[in-house]
Design an enzyme around this catalytic site. Sequence first.
Site, PDB file in Angstrom:
ATOM      1  N   ASP A   1     -12.198  13.225  10.735  1.00 12.45           N
ATOM      2  CA  ASP A   1     -11.240  13.677  11.740  1.00 12.45           C
ATOM      3  C   ASP A   1     -11.719  13.398  13.151  1.00 12.45           C
ATOM      4  OD1 ASP A   1      -9.142  14.563  10.208  1.00 12.45           O
ATOM      5  OD2 ASP A   1      -9.726  16.673  10.245  1.00 12.45           O
TER       6      ASP A   1
ATOM      7  N   GLU B   1      -3.679  12.115   1.376  1.00 10.79           N
ATOM      8  CA  GLU B   1      -4.155  11.646   2.674  1.00 10.79           C
ATOM      9  C   GLU B   1      -5.678  11.494   2.666  1.00 10.79           C
ATOM     10  OE1 GLU B   1      -3.780  13.132   7.339  1.00 10.79           O
ATOM     11  OE2 GLU B   1      -3.445  14.548   5.697  1.00 10.79           O
ATOM     12  N   HIS B   2      -6.382  12.504   2.169  1.00  7.71           N
ATOM     13  CA  HIS B   2      -7.841  12.484   2.086  1.00  7.71           C
ATOM     14  C   HIS B   2      -8.275  12.879   0.677  1.00  7.71           C
ATOM     15  CE1 HIS B   2      -6.674  14.265   6.087  1.00  7.71           C
ATOM     16  NE2 HIS B   2      -7.415  13.278   6.538  1.00  7.71           N
TER      17      HIS B   2
ATOM     18  N   GLN C   1      -8.314  21.680   5.888  1.00  9.10           N
ATOM     19  CA  GLN C   1      -6.959  21.116   5.922  1.00  9.10           C
ATOM     20  C   GLN C   1      -5.898  22.196   5.925  1.00  9.10           C
ATOM     21  OE1 GLN C   1      -6.363  17.695   6.464  1.00  9.10           O
ATOM     22  NE2 GLN C   1      -8.501  18.158   6.930  1.00  9.10           N
TER      23      GLN C   1
ATOM     24  N   HIS D   1      21.672 -26.579   8.436  1.00  8.99           N
ATOM     25  CA  HIS D   1      20.239 -26.712   8.159  1.00  8.99           C
ATOM     26  C   HIS D   1      19.934 -28.126   7.658  1.00  8.99           C
ATOM     27  CE1 HIS D   1      20.082 -22.352   8.447  1.00  8.99           C
ATOM     28  NE2 HIS D   1      18.783 -22.343   8.179  1.00  8.99           N
TER      29      HIS D   1
ATOM     30  N   HIS E   1      -4.491  23.525   9.281  1.00  8.14           N
ATOM     31  CA  HIS E   1      -3.632  22.700  10.135  1.00  8.14           C
ATOM     32  C   HIS E   1      -2.228  23.265  10.254  1.00  8.14           C
ATOM     33  CE1 HIS E   1      -5.788  19.177  11.476  1.00  8.14           C
ATOM     34  NE2 HIS E   1      -6.291  18.960  10.281  1.00  8.14           N
TER      35      HIS E   1
END
Length: 427
Positions: free
Chosen positions: A357, A323-324, A256, A416, A259
Site C-alpha cells: 500500500d 485484489e490482494h 483491509q 479499399h 478501509h
Amino acid sequence: MRRFATSDPGFDADFDAFLAERRGMPADVDDAVAGVLEAVLTEGLDAVLRYTERFDRVRLTEQTIGVTPREFQTGLDACPDDVREAIAFAARRIRSYHERQRPADARWTDEAGVELGWRWTPIEAVGIYVPGGRAAYPSTVLMNAIPAQVAGVDRIAMVTPPGRLEPAVLAAAREAGVTEIWRVGGAQACAALAFGAGPIRPVDKIVGPGNAYVTAAKRRLYGIVGIDALAGPSEVVVVADAANDPTWIAADLLSQAEHDPAAQSILITDDAAFAEAVAAAVEAQLTTLATGADAAASWRDHGAVILAPLDDAPGLVDRIAPEHVEFAIEAPARLADRVRHAGAIFLGRYAPEALGDYVAGSNHVLPTSRAARFSSGLSLYDFLKRTSILGCDAASFQALAAATETLAVAEGLPAHARSVSIRRNRP
C-alpha cells in the site's frame, strides 16, 4: 463472518453464492450520476459549484476552487519532517519500480521490404481523483501520479473533495509532479475533468479510486476520456498455516477491513484451531482500532474463514480473483506460482499487504470485485499509447498489393480495393 470448509457437501454452491454478493454499490447511483454529468456538460463550472454546495456543503467560486501556489506552500511547510521523509522514500521506490516497466520502441524491415514497428508516446493530460472524507491519502497521490510522471505526461491535474487539504497530501503531490489541484469531488469532479469547467481544462484520462458515485461517473465517461478501472471495495485473501502468529494474520485481515464497511477479508487455512485463534484475535483487535466500527462491519458482513488443504488454496484464490493475496507460509512460491487471478501477490510471513500500500514500490491501484480475472493493476502502460508504424516503397507495396485487393473485394469494400489497384496499375 462466514465459515466454510471445502469438505462440506454444499461448499461449491455456498461459496459461489458468497462470491456473487454485491458490495458497496447502491442501486440508485447511476441515474443520479447521469444527471450530474449532463448538467456539467451543458452548464460547466456553474453546475460544478452548485453540486459542490449541495453535496459537500461548501460554497466555492471560480477564484477559490483551485489551490493557489501560496496555499500549496503553506501546506507543505506544515507537513512533519518524518512524514515528508517517508513520502520521499516511498516515491523513490515507486518511481524505480515503474521505470522498469518502460517498453521499447521497435522498427524493422521484413523479408518483403515492408517497414514495420511501433512507438510509445505519453498521454498529454491526466486527471487524478484523490478521495477525501474517511482519511487523507498521500499514498493514492503517489501511486497514481508517479507512473504518469515517469511516462512523461505533460499535465497532471488532481481533484479532491473540498475541505482541509492535508499537508501529507500536498507533500505527495509535490513529490509526484502534480501540476494543479482543484477542490472538487464526486461525479461533478469527474465531469469537470472530462468536459472542462471554467478554469479546469479537460484531460485525456481519469485515474484514481472513489466512492460509488465516482465509479459510476467514470463508467459513463469512458469513451469521452480513458479511465484506469472501475474500483470497488478493497479486499484481501490471506493463505496461512498454523506456524503463523494468529495476531499477525488478524492484523492483516483488519488492514483491509478498516478501509470500508464493504471491504472483504478472507482467511484460507488448513488448521481449524488456528482459524479460531485468528478469529478471536480479530475480535480482540477490533476493540482497540480507531477504525473499529468500519472494520467490524466489514468482517461481520463480508469476512470469511475457509478451511481447506493448503494445496487447494491456489484454486480457491483463482475463484475469488482478489485484489490482494498473501501467502504466509514457508516456500510461498510453490503455491503462489499456481495463482492466475490476483491483483498483487505477497510472499512470506514478513510481506503484509500494507507494505504494498505504501512503500514496496509496486502499485496499490489494483483490480477489485473479481476483475483480476481480466485486468491488471495501474502501471506505466496506463499512461502510454502505442502507435503502429508501416512504410512501403514501390517494390514492397507490390508484395502486399494482390492479397490486400483480394480481401477488400471479399469484404465488399470497393474503395479499399481501388486504393490499391490504382497504384498497382500505374505505368
